[in-house]
Design a protein around this motif. Structure first.
Motif, mmCIF file in Angstrom:
data_model
loop_
_atom_site.group_PDB
_atom_site.id
_atom_site.type_symbol
_atom_site.label_atom_id
_atom_site.label_comp_id
_atom_site.label_asym_id
_atom_site.label_seq_id
_atom_site.Cartn_x
_atom_site.Cartn_y
_atom_site.Cartn_z
ATOM 1 N N TYR A 66 -70.592 31.528 -22.090
ATOM 2 C CA TYR A 66 -71.700 32.365 -22.580
ATOM 3 C C TYR A 66 -72.400 31.694 -23.763
ATOM 4 C CZ TYR A 66 -73.995 36.172 -25.099
ATOM 5 O OH TYR A 66 -74.907 36.947 -25.776
ATOM 6 N N LEU A 67 -71.609 31.135 -24.686
ATOM 7 C CA LEU A 67 -72.195 30.472 -25.857
ATOM 8 C C LEU A 67 -73.064 29.293 -25.438
ATOM 9 C CD1 LEU A 67 -69.189 30.411 -28.383
ATOM 10 C CD2 LEU A 67 -71.090 32.021 -28.311
ATOM 11 N N CYS A 68 -72.566 28.487 -24.483
ATOM 12 C CA CYS A 68 -73.314 27.310 -24.029
ATOM 13 C C CYS A 68 -74.594 27.715 -23.298
ATOM 14 C CB CYS A 68 -72.439 26.449 -23.116
ATOM 15 S SG CYS A 68 -71.046 25.670 -23.966
ATOM 16 N N GLU A 69 -74.490 28.737 -22.457
ATOM 17 C CA GLU A 69 -75.663 29.175 -21.695
ATOM 18 C C GLU A 69 -76.754 29.739 -22.595
ATOM 19 O OE1 GLU A 69 -74.045 31.931 -18.941
ATOM 20 O OE2 GLU A 69 -73.301 30.392 -17.540
ATOM 21 N N ASN A 70 -76.375 30.231 -23.760
ATOM 22 C CA ASN A 70 -77.354 30.822 -24.676
ATOM 23 C C ASN A 70 -77.689 29.902 -25.850
ATOM 24 O OD1 ASN A 70 -77.838 33.924 -23.924
ATOM 25 N ND2 ASN A 70 -75.722 33.390 -23.414
ATOM 26 N N GLY A 71 -77.307 28.634 -25.741
ATOM 27 C CA GLY A 71 -77.665 27.659 -26.756
ATOM 28 C C GLY A 71 -76.983 27.851 -28.098
ATOM 29 N N LEU A 72 -75.848 28.559 -28.107
ATOM 30 C CA LEU A 72 -75.143 28.822 -29.365
ATOM 31 C C LEU A 72 -74.042 27.799 -29.618
ATOM 32 C CD1 LEU A 72 -74.795 32.695 -28.968
ATOM 33 C CD2 LEU A 72 -76.390 31.478 -30.457
ATOM 34 N N TYR A 73 -73.701 27.023 -28.577
ATOM 35 C CA TYR A 73 -72.642 26.032 -28.705
ATOM 36 C C TYR A 73 -72.900 24.928 -27.696
ATOM 37 C CZ TYR A 73 -68.072 24.510 -30.315
ATOM 38 O OH TYR A 73 -67.059 23.799 -30.916
ATOM 39 N N HIS A 74 -72.248 23.783 -27.876
ATOM 40 C CA HIS A 74 -72.529 22.624 -27.037
ATOM 41 C C HIS A 74 -71.345 22.192 -26.179
ATOM 42 C CE1 HIS A 74 -70.694 21.226 -30.770
ATOM 43 N NE2 HIS A 74 -70.191 20.232 -30.061
ATOM 44 N N GLU A 75 -70.183 22.803 -26.355
ATOM 45 C CA GLU A 75 -68.973 22.343 -25.665
ATOM 46 C C GLU A 75 -68.167 23.548 -25.196
ATOM 47 O OE1 GLU A 75 -66.627 20.531 -23.810
ATOM 48 O OE2 GLU A 75 -67.348 18.948 -25.152
ATOM 49 N N ASN A 76 -67.716 23.526 -23.920
ATOM 50 C CA ASN A 76 -66.935 24.661 -23.418
ATOM 51 C C ASN A 76 -65.439 24.352 -23.313
ATOM 52 O OD1 ASN A 76 -66.787 22.976 -21.254
ATOM 53 N ND2 ASN A 76 -67.849 24.311 -19.812
ATOM 54 N N PHE A 77 -65.013 23.205 -23.858
ATOM 55 C CA PHE A 77 -63.595 22.845 -23.924
ATOM 56 C C PHE A 77 -62.919 22.937 -22.558
ATOM 57 C CE2 PHE A 77 -64.364 24.746 -28.237
ATOM 58 C CZ PHE A 77 -64.476 23.529 -28.892
ATOM 59 N N TRP A 78 -63.605 22.393 -21.538
ATOM 60 C CA TRP A 78 -63.071 22.527 -20.179
ATOM 61 C C TRP A 78 -61.719 21.863 -20.014
ATOM 62 C CZ3 TRP A 78 -62.070 18.315 -17.097
ATOM 63 C CH2 TRP A 78 -62.610 17.092 -17.501
ATOM 64 N N MET A 79 -61.444 20.800 -20.788
ATOM 65 C CA MET A 79 -60.141 20.134 -20.681
ATOM 66 C C MET A 79 -59.017 21.037 -21.191
ATOM 67 S SD MET A 79 -60.065 17.129 -19.288
ATOM 68 C CE MET A 79 -58.656 16.298 -19.976
ATOM 69 N N LEU A 80 -59.302 21.764 -22.288
ATOM 70 C CA LEU A 80 -58.283 22.657 -22.851
ATOM 71 C C LEU A 80 -58.083 23.907 -21.993
ATOM 72 C CD1 LEU A 80 -59.094 22.637 -26.686
ATOM 73 C CD2 LEU A 80 -57.040 21.761 -25.593
ATOM 74 N N LEU A 81 -59.158 24.343 -21.328
ATOM 75 C CA LEU A 81 -59.114 25.618 -20.626
ATOM 76 C C LEU A 81 -59.145 25.466 -19.103
ATOM 77 C CD1 LEU A 81 -61.715 27.462 -22.895
ATOM 78 C CD2 LEU A 81 -59.227 27.550 -23.071
ATOM 79 N N ALA A 82 -58.937 24.248 -18.610
ATOM 80 C CA ALA A 82 -59.087 24.006 -17.179
ATOM 81 C C ALA A 82 -57.875 24.441 -16.371
ATOM 82 C CB ALA A 82 -59.353 22.516 -16.928
#
Length: 409
Positions: free
Chosen positions: A185-201
């Motif tokens: 949600y943060l990335c889609e709304n331009g509030l953040y740049h990283e979704n930590f997919w490696m940590l949360l995959a």
């Protein structure tokens, strides 16, 4: 606004009387809830909201230092919050006070979290779970000095997951899902740049093991301990009988309403609190008769539509399924049935016991799933304990191993 503490206590007592509390119960409130507060701040001519709230901190320190017991602490907190409510509103509405103190978020984190939760298309219960996890996460990063959402570091996500795993070891998949959704949600709304997919995959692999349950013999022992001649006993017998034969969750028994019973068809029809799915369950006539006996001869006079009611003032419906579990534990103790962590001797063990017995009698698993209110058989498998009679039919004799005279190797 300043007011005398003695005046607040007098008003609080009037509220208790209005709720229908007995004189003996009010004495307990005076001694356990109000008197300690009087000893602390009674010397002040007038009190205000801040002074009253400070007493929570004082008694919490006493509890944490071992000066007072948890039971004593709970009574004192109840007294403080009653006085607070009377101070703020002039009245008191009966409620179950939470023992947990909720940590509040500051802006802009609070608004961001609220917007994220509103965007979630799921059940209210699921949304509350996600909100709770994300709230704890944001509080943890704020405590680490983060003042802007874009300053969150991967190490802080990892540290939070390690920390929360100690209290949620069996539901880390919920944590991963919540954080995944939040950062997306943060990335889609331009509030953040990283979704930590490696940590949360990687989803957590669930543990699968045979679950124990309450046996039919133990269920009978529980019922035998209930005195059906008293009003409270009529309620408890109806509650326990219904739990044993229907497999209903504690929360659904607590919220069961008069209109949920179809007396002509011997059925219960309700919307399940956990899944929000409708369910229709056949109920044996003797169990319905015990419920009818309670409604006609034991249930207190009340405006509530719930079937099962508190038998101490105020005479209202149960707050949640915890109260039903307390009824179970009371008779479990009387019946001498010991309980240790993981042994299945709980109220939920009655539900699992029903599933086990149905399976042992040859009822198909998909039918068991329907009775237990599951959407599919995957969830049902976790509730079905080992069917020892069925397992014995699958055991191979030692003669199948071969060898001379079946001697051990």
């Amino acid at each position: 606004m300043a007011i005398r503490l003695s005046e607040l206590i007098v008003q609080a007592v009037k509220c208790l009387e209005k709720l229908g509390y007995s004189s003996e119960t009010i004495k307990v409130y005076r001694y356990s809830a109000f008197a300690p507060l009087e000893r602390q701040i009674g010397r002040y001519e007038y009190v205000d909201s801040n002074l009253i709230q400070l007493q929570e901190i004082f008694f919490l320190e006493q509890y944490e230092n071992g000066v007072i017991s948890r039971h004593t602490f709970n009574w004192r907190i109840r007294g403080i919050r009653m006085i607070e409510e009377v101070y703020d509103t002039g009245d008191f509405i009966w409620k179950v006070f939470s023992k947990k103190t909720k940590e509040e978020l500051s802006e802009p984190f609070k608004s961001i979290l609220a917007s994220f939760i509103l965007s979630q298309k799921c059940s209210i219960k699921r949304r509350d779970c996600i909100n709770s996890i994300c709230q704890r996460f944001l509080c943890s990063v704020v405590r680490n000095g983060v003042t802007d959402i874009s300053d969150i570091l991967p190490e802080q996500v990892q540290k939070f997951m390690t920390s929360i795993s100690k209290s949620r070891s069996k539901s880390m998949d919920d944590v991963i899902y919540a954080l995944k959704s939040f950062f997306r949600y943060l990335c889609e709304n331009g509030l953040y740049h990283e979704n930590f997919w490696m940590l949360l995959a990687s989803p957590r692999c669930r543990d699968h093991h045979v679950r124990e349950c309450v046996t039919p013999k133990e269920s009978s022992q529980l019922l035998e301990e209930i005195n059906r001649l008293t009003e409270e006993g009529k309620r408890d017998f109806a509650v326990m009988s219904l739990a044993i034969v229907s497999g209903l969750r504690a929360s659904d028994i607590a919220s069961l309403k008069l209109e949920d019973i179809d007396w002509l068809r011997n059925e219960i029809r309700l919307i399940q609190g956990k899944t929000f799915e409708p369910i229709i369950l056949p109920v044996p006539k003797p169990v319905l008769q015990s419920i009818a006996d309670y409604i006609l001869n034991g249930r207190p006079q009340t405006e509530s539509r719930n079937i099962f009611i508190r038998h101490q003032a105020p005479f209202v419906e149960y707050h949640d399924g915890v109260s039903i579990a307390c009824i179970f534990r009371k008779y479990q103790k009387k019946a001498g049935i010991t309980h240790n962590d993981g042994d299945g001797k709980t109220l939920h063990g009655l539900r699992r016991g029903l599933g086990t017995e149905m399976t042992a009698c040859g009822v198909p698993v998909d039918t068991v799933a329907q009775v237990l209110g599951h959407r599919g058989i995957k969830a049902t498998k976790q509730y079905i304990s080992a069917d020892m009679r069925g397992m014995q039919l699958c055991v191979l004799g030692f003669d199948s191993l071969g060898g001379d005279n079946n001697e051990p190797f």
